[in-house]
Motif scaffolding. Structure first.
Motif, short mmCIF file in Angstrom:
data_model
loop_
_atom_site.label_atom_id
_atom_site.label_comp_id
_atom_site.label_asym_id
_atom_site.label_seq_id
_atom_site.Cartn_x
_atom_site.Cartn_y
_atom_site.Cartn_z
N ILE A 79 47.46 14.14 -7.49
CA ILE A 79 47.25 13.84 -6.07
C ILE A 79 47.53 12.37 -5.82
O ILE A 79 47.48 11.55 -6.73
N GLU A 80 47.83 12.03 -4.58
CA GLU A 80 48.07 10.65 -4.18
C GLU A 80 46.89 10.18 -3.34
O GLU A 80 46.52 10.85 -2.38
N ASP A 81 46.29 9.04 -3.73
CA ASP A 81 45.15 8.57 -2.94
C ASP A 81 45.59 7.56 -1.89
O ASP A 81 46.77 7.21 -1.79
N GLU A 82 44.63 7.09 -1.10
CA GLU A 82 44.96 6.20 0.01
C GLU A 82 45.30 4.78 -0.42
O GLU A 82 45.73 3.96 0.40
N TRP A 83 45.11 4.47 -1.73
CA TRP A 83 45.37 3.11 -2.22
C TRP A 83 46.68 3.02 -3.00
O TRP A 83 46.94 2.00 -3.64
#
Length: 223
Positions: free
Chosen positions: A209-213
């Motif tokens: 998954i890709e996080d917001e940071w």
């Protein structure tokens, strides 16, 4: 309930290699670990940079036969959340020393020392000014097995996710102009085995998954 001792300590626990090595180094110096302390996102049972769930961290703590305390904090509220969690550490485990895995980032050390001022808990930095290359070599020599579980997508190839950090992979990372310890936050790890583990951590990996940071994080669950 543990008795008060100046040798007791709690480790600020990320689940990664530096926190784990700091814990082990403290044990080698004669200190007694009473618990681990992990801060989770306020809206999730998950850490920020490493992306590890409470379930995985509890399984990891069980491998070391140590209790783990969880604090929670939203963005901008970390200091208050950590102080609240430290009250549990003091009350339950009679422990007044918190060990961090920082190596040489002075701003991090200054920040933690500032937060702990007035709490009755003293900060400890057992890896402070440990040579970065020597740190990796000592981890490898002492049987630390760490898996790359999170990385900056603009710095490193996602194919490294799920790989155990080895001397060869460390060399590959270094050839890309990145410190192989990841001290500057380019990647984060999960320790699956170490000298003070009573058993190896058994996990299962899932999607990325890709996080917001800007981190790509490998989904991990306890097997």
């Amino acid at each position: 309930m543990p008795t008060t001792s100046e040798n007791n300590f709690c480790t600020s626990w990320s689940g990664g290699k530096d926190a784990c090595f700091a814990l082990w180094q403290s044990i080698q110096k004669g200190f007694t670990p009473t618990c681990l302390l992990t801060m989770l996102k306020d809206d999730k049972d998950q850490t920020s940079a490493h992306g590890l769930t409470r379930e995985v961290l509890e399984a990891q703590a069980a491998c070391m036969q140590l209790p783990i305390i969880f604090g929670k904090a939203s963005v901008g509220e970390y200091e208050a959340g950590l102080k609240a969690a430290l009250q549990d550490v003091q009350k339950t485990f009679k422990t007044f020393q918190l060990a961090f895995g920082d190596i040489d980032l002075q701003a991090h050390r200054d920040w933690y020392e500032k937060i702990l001022t007035g709490t009755g808990v003293s900060p400890a930095f057992p890896l402070w000014h440990y040579d970065r290359q020597q740190l990796l070599e000592d981890m490898f020599a002492n049987g630390f097995e760490t898996m790359i579980v999170s990385l900056k997508a603009d710095k490193l190839d996602r194919n490294l996710l799920g790989k155990v950090l080895t001397p060869d992979i460390a060399d590959t990372i270094q050839k890309q102009g990145i410190c192989p310890t990841g001290e500057d936050g380019e990647f984060h790890t999960l320790v699956v085995n170490a000298p003070h583990f009573y058993q190896r951590l058994d996990i299962e990996t899932g999607e990325v998954i890709e996080d917001e940071w800007g981190y790509s994080q490998l989904t991990i669950s306890a097997a």
